[in-house]
Scaffold this motif. Structure first.
Motif, PDB file in Angstrom:
ATOM      1  N   GLU A  68       0.840  -1.191   0.000  1.00  0.00           N
ATOM      2  CA  GLU A  68       0.000   0.000   0.000  1.00  0.00           C
ATOM      3  C   GLU A  68       0.879   1.246   0.000  1.00  0.00           C
ATOM      4  O   GLU A  68       1.868   1.331   0.742  1.00  0.00           O
ATOM      5  N   GLU A  69       0.538   2.198  -0.846  1.00  0.00           N
ATOM      6  CA  GLU A  69       1.372   3.390  -0.990  1.00  0.00           C
ATOM      7  C   GLU A  69       1.396   4.198   0.305  1.00  0.00           C
ATOM      8  O   GLU A  69       0.377   4.352   0.987  1.00  0.00           O
ATOM      9  N   ARG A  70       2.580   4.701   0.608  1.00  0.00           N
ATOM     10  CA  ARG A  70       2.734   5.540   1.792  1.00  0.00           C
ATOM     11  C   ARG A  70       1.942   6.837   1.612  1.00  0.00           C
ATOM     12  O   ARG A  70       2.004   7.462   0.543  1.00  0.00           O
ATOM     13  N   PRO A  71       1.233   7.273   2.630  1.00  0.00           N
ATOM     14  CA  PRO A  71       0.462   8.524   2.503  1.00  0.00           C
ATOM     15  C   PRO A  71       1.391   9.736   2.463  1.00  0.00           C
ATOM     16  O   PRO A  71       2.503   9.712   2.998  1.00  0.00           O
ATOM     17  N   GLU A  99       7.341  -2.588  -3.688  1.00  0.00           N
ATOM     18  CA  GLU A  99       7.381  -3.442  -2.498  1.00  0.00           C
ATOM     19  C   GLU A  99       7.521  -2.615  -1.225  1.00  0.00           C
ATOM     20  O   GLU A  99       7.054  -3.022  -0.163  1.00  0.00           O
ATOM     21  N   ARG A 100       8.182  -1.484  -1.336  1.00  0.00           N
ATOM     22  CA  ARG A 100       8.434  -0.626  -0.175  1.00  0.00           C
ATOM     23  C   ARG A 100       7.336   0.400   0.043  1.00  0.00           C
ATOM     24  O   ARG A 100       7.466   1.279   0.893  1.00  0.00           O
ATOM     25  N   GLY A 101       6.285   0.311  -0.718  1.00  0.00           N
ATOM     26  CA  GLY A 101       5.156   1.220  -0.531  1.00  0.00           C
ATOM     27  C   GLY A 101       5.382   2.608  -1.079  1.00  0.00           C
ATOM     28  O   GLY A 101       4.624   3.533  -0.754  1.00  0.00           O
ATOM     29  N   LEU A 102       6.404   2.786  -1.903  1.00  0.00           N
ATOM     30  CA  LEU A 102       6.655   4.097  -2.499  1.00  0.00           C
ATOM     31  C   LEU A 102       5.824   4.243  -3.769  1.00  0.00           C
ATOM     32  O   LEU A 102       5.803   3.336  -4.604  1.00  0.00           O
ATOM     33  N   LEU A 116      15.414  10.166  -0.247  1.00  0.00           N
ATOM     34  CA  LEU A 116      14.710  11.325  -0.800  1.00  0.00           C
ATOM     35  C   LEU A 116      13.232  11.308  -0.409  1.00  0.00           C
ATOM     36  O   LEU A 116      12.662  12.341  -0.046  1.00  0.00           O
ATOM     37  N   ALA A 117      12.608  10.137  -0.483  1.00  0.00           N
ATOM     38  CA  ALA A 117      11.189  10.030  -0.135  1.00  0.00           C
ATOM     39  C   ALA A 117      10.943  10.344   1.332  1.00  0.00           C
ATOM     40  O   ALA A 117       9.861  10.802   1.702  1.00  0.00           O
ATOM     41  N   ALA A 118      11.952  10.092   2.162  1.00  0.00           N
ATOM     42  CA  ALA A 118      11.818  10.371   3.586  1.00  0.00           C
ATOM     43  C   ALA A 118      12.143  11.819   3.929  1.00  0.00           C
ATOM     44  O   ALA A 118      12.191  12.190   5.102  1.00  0.00           O
ATOM     45  N   GLY A 119      12.403  12.627   2.904  1.00  0.00           N
ATOM     46  CA  GLY A 119      12.708  14.036   3.144  1.00  0.00           C
ATOM     47  C   GLY A 119      14.167  14.336   3.247  1.00  0.00           C
ATOM     48  O   GLY A 119      14.559  15.382   3.765  1.00  0.00           O
ATOM     49  N   GLY A 120      15.008  13.420   2.757  1.00  0.00           N
ATOM     50  CA  GLY A 120      16.444  13.650   2.796  1.00  0.00           C
ATOM     51  C   GLY A 120      16.856  14.730   1.827  1.00  0.00           C
ATOM     52  O   GLY A 120      16.047  15.246   1.051  1.00  0.00           O
ATOM     53  N   PRO A 121      18.142  15.073   1.830  1.00  0.00           N
ATOM     54  CA  PRO A 121      18.630  16.148   0.963  1.00  0.00           C
ATOM     55  C   PRO A 121      18.608  15.730  -0.493  1.00  0.00           C
ATOM     56  O   PRO A 121      18.583  14.542  -0.809  1.00  0.00           O
ATOM     57  N   PRO A 122      18.614  16.678  -1.413  1.00  0.00           N
ATOM     58  CA  PRO A 122      18.703  16.347  -2.838  1.00  0.00           C
ATOM     59  C   PRO A 122      19.966  15.566  -3.128  1.00  0.00           C
ATOM     60  O   PRO A 122      20.915  15.553  -2.347  1.00  0.00           O
TER      61      PRO A 122
END
Length: 360
Positions: free
Chosen positions: A212-215, A243-246, A340-346
């Motif tokens: 399931e996609e992460r909200p 698989e990781r919900g991304l 990146l999806a977790a809000g990491g730096p570019p």
């Protein structure tokens, strides 16, 4: 995401590699021939020779480089090691040491009679796989037999038992590359094997159910460059991200530039992964145009991080364009995209830290 990349040139050979099978009586190969076997440019091989002393063991003055089977085996080992994240200098030292050890040990006493020229374990139709997992050999045999049901079963078993990333790196990709090498060395023969295996790999990847996609997570846009038909590595990445919900928006092979621009504007992606297998499909003008795209209200415009994947991109393509970086492998690429999806730096070169095999 391809496979190991030389820091000096940015070229990425297909990996994991299986040794190029050459009989002892085969003539030594030219640099161009070896480069085609490995999926790198001749410039990369010359760079490795200059930087890491991993060139031909013997070179006659005034003659072009000629690579013997032991020379090629040494390069194959270096490629496999760099595909696992080993720094090129350390990989070269290990490859040289392994070659010396093999020479020092010599043949074991009482060897069986040598096979006929061109013969390989499993007969003349066997694929040159080298040192690989047993699952890889079974898959190759089924593919050569054109036994589609067996290929499908073996692929599903490898993906379920090893996990997608390990199965891709150690089973699927080595077999695909072996088929490609067999085809390249046998003219038009084995094209049917490559087509059957590629179709079955694509089907097996599509059978992996995404989580399931992460909200509240912006999507990831995956596409092949215009004119690029090699989509399996991107399909593997899409399945692994799913698989990781991304949230993944997969556009597959040969996406026209206008369609890519429209997709970016409509989805507002966290990142765009653009795959190029060949130099003639790696369009730097397209990279710049995608990197400049934005969305949202004026004063709060969003821009995607652009990740260039595949051996087609030159060593400096990402460095010349803002918010752009390279992916060199499935495992390391996943880590970067998850960050990146977790809000990491570019992207700032992190993808170069652990090159690994993803190319097909």
């Amino acid at each position: 995401m391809s496979t190991p990349t030389d820091p000096a040139t940015g070229d990425a050979p297909h990996a994991p590699h299986a040794p190029v099978v050459l009989d002892a009586s085969d003539a030594a190969l030219s640099t161009g021939s070896v480069a085609r076997h490995l999926g790198v440019s001749p410039t990369t091989l010359r760079s490795w020779e200059r930087r890491y002393a991993i060139g031909p063991a013997h070179r006659e003055p005034g003659r072009h480089r000629r690579w013997t089977p032991p020379d090629i085996a040494r390069l194959e080992l270096m490629c496999r090691l760099t595909a696992q994240g080993v720094p090129p200098s350390e990989a070269a030292r290990t490859a040289r040491a392994a070659t010396r050890a093999a020479v020092d040990e010599g043949p074991e006493p009482g060897p069986p009679a040598a096979p006929a020229r061109g013969a390989a374990p499993g007969g003349s139709h066997a694929l040159p796989l080298g040192e690989v997992r047993p699952e890889c050999r079974g898959l190759a045999r089924a593919a050569v037999r054109l036994d589609a049901p067996a290929v499908a079963r073996l692929l599903d078993s490898a993906l379920a038992g090893l996990g997608l990333v390990t199965a891709w790196e150690e089973v699927l990709a080595p077999t695909l590359h072996a088929v490609g090498r067999k085809w390249a060395s046998a003219g038009e023969r084995y094209v049917e094997v490559e087509h059957l295996l590629s179709w079955q790999v694509s089907a097996a990847l599509s059978r992996i159910r995404p989580a399931e996609e992460r909200p509240r997570t912006r999507p990831l846009l995956l596409a092949c460059a215009p004119g690029e038909q090699h989509s399996l590595p991107v399909e593997a990445l899409a399945a692994a991200l799913g698989e990781r919900g991304l949230p993944v928006r997969m556009f597959g092979a040969d996406l026209p530039p206008g369609a890519l621009h429209t997709a970016v504007r409509r989805t507002g992606p966290q990142a765009v992964v653009l795959w190029s297998q060949r130099r003639d499909t790696a369009d730097e003008a397209l990279v710049r145009s995608v990197a400049d795209l934005g969305w949202g209200p004026r004063g709060a415009r969003g821009h995607p991080v652009l990740l260039l994947a595949g051996p087609g991109w030159g060593s400096r393509a990402a460095a010349r364009v803002p918010r752009t970086d390279r992916l060199f492998g499935l495992r390391s690429g996943l880590a970067l995209i998850e960050s990146l999806a977790a809000g990491g730096p570019p992207a700032t070169g992190a993808a170069r830290a652990a090159p690994a095999a993803c190319g097909s």
